[in-house]
Design an enzyme around this catalytic site. Structure first.
Site, PDB file in Angstrom:
ATOM      1  N   LYS A 113      -2.261  -1.488  -3.802  1.00 40.99           N
ATOM      2  CA  LYS A 113      -3.105  -0.303  -3.719  1.00 40.99           C
ATOM      3  C   LYS A 113      -2.270   0.956  -3.809  1.00 40.99           C
ATOM      4  CE  LYS A 113      -6.061   1.935  -0.399  1.00 40.99           C
ATOM      5  NZ  LYS A 113      -6.446   1.982   0.975  1.00 40.99           N
ATOM      6  N   LYS A 146       0.857  -1.185   0.000  1.00 40.10           N
ATOM      7  CA  LYS A 146       0.000   0.000   0.000  1.00 40.10           C
ATOM      8  C   LYS A 146       0.891   1.232   0.000  1.00 40.10           C
ATOM      9  CE  LYS A 146      -3.535   2.454   2.551  1.00 40.10           C
ATOM     10  NZ  LYS A 146      -4.560   2.367   3.596  1.00 40.10           N
TER      11      LYS A 146
HETATM   12  C1  PBG Z   1      -7.385   3.435   5.640  1.00 43.38           C
HETATM   13  C2  PBG Z   1      -7.667   3.261   4.202  1.00 43.38           C
HETATM   14  C3  PBG Z   1      -7.481   4.195   3.173  1.00 43.38           C
HETATM   15  C4  PBG Z   1      -8.033   3.632   2.031  1.00 43.38           C
HETATM   16  C5  PBG Z   1      -8.505   2.357   2.375  1.00 43.38           C
HETATM   17  N1  PBG Z   1      -8.245   2.139   3.715  1.00 43.38           N
HETATM   18  C6  PBG Z   1      -6.963   5.584   3.187  1.00 43.38           C
HETATM   19  C7  PBG Z   1      -5.633   5.897   3.661  1.00 43.38           C
HETATM   20  O1  PBG Z   1      -4.783   5.026   3.841  1.00 43.38           O
HETATM   21  O2  PBG Z   1      -5.421   7.092   3.902  1.00 43.38           O
HETATM   22  C8  PBG Z   1      -8.108   4.326   0.683  1.00 43.38           C
HETATM   23  C9  PBG Z   1      -9.171   3.837  -0.242  1.00 43.38           C
HETATM   24  C10 PBG Z   1      -9.529   4.773  -1.338  1.00 43.38           C
HETATM   25  O3  PBG Z   1      -8.913   5.835  -1.549  1.00 43.38           O
HETATM   26  O4  PBG Z   1     -10.513   4.452  -2.028  1.00 43.38           O
HETATM   27  N2  PBG Z   1      -6.209   2.998   6.139  1.00 43.38           N
END
Ligand code: PBG
Length: 330
Positions: A254, A200
């Site tokens: 992601k 991520k």
């Molecule tokens: C939380 C999380 C995030 C997303 C999914 N889980 C945001 C972040 O890490 O700030 C992002 C999903 C999206 O942008 O659709 N940890």
């Protein structure tokens, strides 16, 4: 040497629709989709999210209706994200551990009304903290790893206790997959899966999501000390390898489209189920292009989702899931 042309003409197999279907190397079906849903407090509530046109937060009754809709469309799983009431957000994010929090109420309601559909839940503290970070911060604002993992384990057990089918830690703390797996085993949740947000990235594509869960204005600083540097690919392989060795059933990359090279490298390196999250900023870009008259929604949605499959994904989390399933079922 005999030149291949005209003996070989790759356009031959493209000449008719039946033939294009026959030669298609990749298929996309509703079974490839996971639909992320945002939960809000109350009853009979629908709150449109301005930066995610076409996506709303729903109160638990509406979430149940969306889950049934997903089931009826052939979508196997929904992913839940709560917009916690502001007065319940604290520095320690303790609302994440409340067995009666919004997330747990939504999980139970879905499992009562539509037990056939899978429920995936996000493990991270950002919808619950007053500072918008995914973990506990020290007095210099650094997100502490081991102390955070302890809370995440409690959060995961809380969700599994409410009936979650897939625990999806999105926090990027070191070592959390193994700790969560041990705790699930210890509590008898042998068949509760873990889908690790393994690679991520600290991305500019998460803005609309943070609006949706109410953490955007709260967030102090950025998440670069825990989420990955977009410059790195080798490191993604290390992250995935660790999460698999700690017991992840599947891994996620992601954001999605800008990171398809990572999906392919992970798939080739490990030959395990890989998922991708087509995140909020990607959805917003497509919708903005459609609104500007620069693109047609339906073919663009299907083409991007097919690209994930071609790159090696087992499935995709996408806000276009219901729309795409309707197109695929037509
Ligand atoms: C939380 C999380 C995030 C997303 C999914 N889980 C945001 C972040 O890490 O700030 C992002 C999903 C999206 O942008 O659709 N940890």
């Amino acid at each position: 040497m005999h030149a291949p042309y005209p003996a070989l003409r790759l356009r031959r197999t493209r000449a008719a629709a039946w033939s294009r279907r026959l030669y298609a190397e990749t298929v996309l079906t509703p079974a490839d989709l996971i639909w992320p849903l945002f939960i809000s407090d109350g009853q009979g509530v629908e709150e449109p999210i301005a930066s995610l046109p076409g996506v709303s937060r729903w109160s638990v009754d509406g979430i149940v209706a969306r889950a049934k809709e997903a089931r009826d469309l052939g979508i196997p799983c929904v992913a839940l994200f709560p917009n916690t009431q502001p007065n319940l957000r604290t520095d320690d994010g303790r609302e994440a551990l409340n067995p009666d929090n919004l997330m747990c109420r939504a999980i139970r309601a879905i499992k009562d009304a539509a037990p056939e559909i899978g429920v995936l839940t996000d493990v991270a503290l950002d919808p619950y903290t007053a500072h918008g970070h995914d973990g506990l911060v020290d007095d210099r604002g650094y997100v502490m790893n081991d102390a955070t993992v302890e809370v995440l384990v409690g959060q995961a057990l809380n969700q599994a206790g409410a009936g979650a089918d897939i625990i999806a830690p999105s926090d990027m703390m070191d070592g959390r997959i193994g700790r969560v797996r041990d705790a699930l085993e210890g509590a008898g949740h042998h068949n509760v899966q873990i889908m690790a947000y393994a690679a991520k990235y600290a991305s500019a594509f998460y803005g609309p999501f943070r609006d949706a869960v109410g953490s955007r204005e709260l967030l102090k600083g950025d998440k670069k000390t825990y989420q990955m540097d977009p410059a790195n690919a080798e490191e993604a392989i290390r992250e995935v390898g660790l999460d698999l060795s700690e017991g992840a059933d599947s891994v996620m990359v992601k954001p999605g489209l800008p990171y398809l090279d990572i999906v392919r490298r992970v798939k080739d390196a490990f030959e395990v189920p890989v998922f991708a999250y087509q995140v909020s900023g990607e959805y917003a870009m497509i919708e903005a292009a459609v609104a500007a008259g620069a693109a047609e929604r339906d073919p663009m949605v299907l083409e991007t989702l097919m690209a994930f499959k071609r790159a090696g994904c087992s499935g995709v989390l996408t806000y276009h899931a219901a729309h795409a399933a309707r197109l695929l079922n037509a």
